[in-house]
Design an enzyme around this catalytic site. Structure first.
Site, mmCIF file in Angstrom:
data_model
loop_
_atom_site.group_PDB
_atom_site.id
_atom_site.type_symbol
_atom_site.label_atom_id
_atom_site.label_comp_id
_atom_site.label_asym_id
_atom_site.label_seq_id
_atom_site.Cartn_x
_atom_site.Cartn_y
_atom_site.Cartn_z
ATOM 1 N N ASP A 46 -6.635 -7.049 3.645
ATOM 2 C CA ASP A 46 -7.709 -6.228 3.030
ATOM 3 C C ASP A 46 -8.524 -7.318 2.426
ATOM 4 O O ASP A 46 -10.028 -7.059 2.653
ATOM 5 C CB ASP A 46 -7.175 -5.360 1.983
ATOM 6 C CG ASP A 46 -8.184 -4.672 1.380
ATOM 7 O OD1 ASP A 46 -9.119 -4.098 1.766
ATOM 8 O OD2 ASP A 46 -8.051 -4.587 -0.150
ATOM 9 N N ASP A 68 -12.448 -8.818 4.038
ATOM 10 C CA ASP A 68 -13.707 -8.801 3.145
ATOM 11 C C ASP A 68 -14.366 -10.166 3.113
ATOM 12 O O ASP A 68 -15.740 -10.211 3.240
ATOM 13 C CB ASP A 68 -13.518 -8.148 1.712
ATOM 14 C CG ASP A 68 -13.832 -6.632 1.807
ATOM 15 O OD1 ASP A 68 -13.591 -5.820 3.138
ATOM 16 O OD2 ASP A 68 -14.028 -5.951 0.933
ATOM 17 N N LYS A 128 2.696 -15.437 2.123
ATOM 18 C CA LYS A 128 2.745 -16.255 0.557
ATOM 19 C C LYS A 128 4.323 -16.550 0.599
ATOM 20 O O LYS A 128 4.881 -15.991 -0.192
ATOM 21 C CB LYS A 128 2.328 -15.499 -0.414
ATOM 22 C CG LYS A 128 2.162 -15.901 -1.774
ATOM 23 C CD LYS A 128 1.118 -17.073 -2.173
ATOM 24 C CE LYS A 128 1.418 -17.732 -3.153
ATOM 25 N NZ LYS A 128 0.405 -18.784 -3.337
ATOM 26 N N TYR A 178 0.748 -1.253 0.086
ATOM 27 C CA TYR A 178 -0.032 0.011 0.052
ATOM 28 C C TYR A 178 0.934 1.254 0.106
ATOM 29 O O TYR A 178 0.636 2.157 -0.674
ATOM 30 C CB TYR A 178 -0.949 0.042 1.269
ATOM 31 C CG TYR A 178 -2.254 -0.578 1.216
ATOM 32 C CD1 TYR A 178 -2.493 -1.772 0.750
ATOM 33 C CD2 TYR A 178 -3.351 0.269 1.185
ATOM 34 C CE1 TYR A 178 -3.331 -2.579 0.652
ATOM 35 C CE2 TYR A 178 -4.424 -0.302 1.015
ATOM 36 C CZ TYR A 178 -4.694 -1.798 0.711
ATOM 37 O OH TYR A 178 -5.929 -2.316 0.537
ATOM 38 N N ASP A 227 -3.537 -18.130 -0.283
ATOM 39 C CA ASP A 227 -4.463 -18.658 -0.883
ATOM 40 C C ASP A 227 -5.215 -20.034 -0.458
ATOM 41 O O ASP A 227 -6.477 -19.935 -0.300
ATOM 42 C CB ASP A 227 -4.120 -19.269 -2.435
ATOM 43 C CG ASP A 227 -2.597 -19.955 -2.105
ATOM 44 O OD1 ASP A 227 -2.117 -20.112 -1.044
ATOM 45 O OD2 ASP A 227 -2.239 -20.580 -3.158
HETATM 46 C C1 IPM Z 1 -10.636 -0.860 3.832
HETATM 47 C C2 IPM Z 1 -10.586 -0.174 2.324
HETATM 48 C C3 IPM Z 1 -9.379 0.563 2.049
HETATM 49 C C4 IPM Z 1 -8.119 -0.456 1.965
HETATM 50 C C5 IPM Z 1 -9.534 1.564 0.943
HETATM 51 C C6 IPM Z 1 -10.615 2.296 0.736
HETATM 52 C C7 IPM Z 1 -8.305 2.270 0.665
HETATM 53 O O1 IPM Z 1 -10.757 -1.209 1.273
HETATM 54 O O2 IPM Z 1 -10.365 -0.325 4.734
HETATM 55 O O3 IPM Z 1 -10.384 -2.189 3.664
HETATM 56 O O4 IPM Z 1 -7.915 -1.005 0.943
HETATM 57 O O5 IPM Z 1 -7.664 -0.671 3.076
HETATM 58 MN MN MN Z 2 -10.999 -3.305 2.169
#
Ligand code: IPM
Ligand code: MN
Length: 369
Positions: free
Chosen positions: A251, A255, A195, A145, A227
């Site tokens: 990240d 999710d 990884k 990042y 993975d």
């Molecule tokens: C998160 C979001 C952010 C990230 C984006 C909006 C920059 O997806 O907080 O997970 O990738 O960290």
């Molecule tokens: Mn995210």
């Protein structure tokens, strides 16, 4: 004299302001019940800030956050701002600079599927009879990042673009410690995700986490390639306790965890950094879900993620653990009593469909007075 705290409130866009109202209602009640004061000042962020000032993170907002012990963040973004260049878009233009500016390197993202709400999870219900409760500890200020060099140029007559994935050992040590400490307070199992079969950063990551483990003999450490971790999470989410991983993997996996837990409207998160006293207790607290522009302004969004974000803020930044526990228990009771916003409503007997503020009220009424 009651203890006095100061927080910065950044409601943002979409459902942010309406779920924030519910969290502040709960804050009023718990601070009264537990005998402390919380001064709060509201600042612009995200699309709301772009409209008012031209940028997603005005200097005033940063100053207000600097003067506070913690930031309670709503959500940012929406279709109105989607065609702006990426680095001034609400999400990236507000969150990444806040993380960097305040050194918020430790991101705690719980992925919880309540035993009463397994029907909302896309995971086969026979695999998760008791739901699950996983904590993802994501490194938040390093890796690809922020690594330099990063850019785009012309090579051999065509555009090329590059990012750099880089970790210093000290960055891995400090996030590993956060994860081991978290595991100590839970089921004492930590899975480190990397990884290491491909990436040099991951080889250093695995070596370092293994070294830090020596200071935590009670914690059982395992390692998974990312993975494989992605597969195991959907196959047997209840086998995990705490996960620790680098920024980009975290990240993605967080999710995935949010999706399998059933509703994005239920999950809080904390991004922690050092405060001026040197403790890891400055933080930004926000729901894991987004600004949900499709349902904004209708009074139907689930306020639980925002309310649990407040609970994390009280626990980690203000040291008000008893108040935090009271909120967590009140949320559990409201769910057990059948209150459901649309995202978790199935129409089963005993469920009552409610809107945002009625859910806030149900939680308020379940606070021990
Ligand atoms: C998160 C979001 C952010 C990230 C984006 C909006 C920059 O997806 O907080 O997970 O990738 O960290
Ligand atoms: Mn995210």
């Amino acid at each position: 004299m009651p203890q006095s705290h100061r927080i910065a409130v950044l409601p943002g866009d979409g459902i942010g302001p309406e779920v924030m109202d519910e969290a502040l209602k709960i804050l009023d009640a718990v601070s009264r019940q537990h005998g402390f004061n919380v001064e709060r000042e509201t600042f612009l962020v995200g699309g709301a800030a772009i409209d008012a000032t031209g940028g997603p993170l005005p200097a005033d907002t940063v100053k207000g956050c600097e003067a506070a012990e913690a930031i309670l963040f709503g959500s940012v973004g929406g279709p109105k701002w989607e065609s702006l260049p990426p680095d001034i878009q609400p999400e990236r233009g507000a969150l990444l600079p806040l993380r960097k500016h305040f050194g918020l390197y430790a991101n705690l993202r719980p992925g919880v599927c309540h035993p009463n709400l397994t029907h909302a999870s896309p995971v086969k219900n026979e695999l998760i009879p008791n739901g699950f409760n996983v904590l993802c500890v994501r490194e938040l200020t390093g890796g690809v990042y922020f690594g330099q060099p990063k850019g785009r140029e012309e090579r051999n007559g065509e555009p090329v673009a590059f990012d750099t994935m880089i970790y210093a050992k000290s960055e891995i040590v400090r996030i590993a410690k956060v994860a081991f400490e978290a595991a100590m307070g839970r089921d004492k199992r930590l899975c480190s995700v990397d990884k290491a079969n491909v990436l040099a950063t991951s080889v250093l990551w695995r070596e370092t986490v293994t070294e830090v483990a020596k200071d935590y003999p009670e914690v059982t450490l395992s390692h998974l390639y990312v993975d494989n971790a992605a597969m195991q999470l959907v196959r047997r989410p209840d086998s995990f306790d705490v996960l620790v991983t680098e920024n980009l993997f975290g990240d993605i996996l967080s999710d995935e965890m949010a999706m399998i837990s059933g509703s994005l409207g239920m999950l809080p998160s904390a991004s922690l950094g050092k405060s001026t006293d040197g403790g890891l207790n400055f933080g930004l607290y926000e729901p894991s879900g987004g600004s949900a522009p499709d349902i904004a302004g209708q009074g139907i969004a689930n306020p639980i993620a925002q309310i649990l974000s407040l609970s994390m803020l009280l626990r980690y930044s203000l040291g008000q653990a008893t108040a935090a526990e009271a909120i967590d228990a009140a949320v559990e009771k409201a769910i057990a009593a059948g209150f459901r916003t649309g995202d978790i409503f199935t129409g089963a007997p005993g469920e009552t469909k409610v809107g945002t503020s009625a859910m806030g009220d149900a939680i308020l009424e379940n606070l021990p007075s």
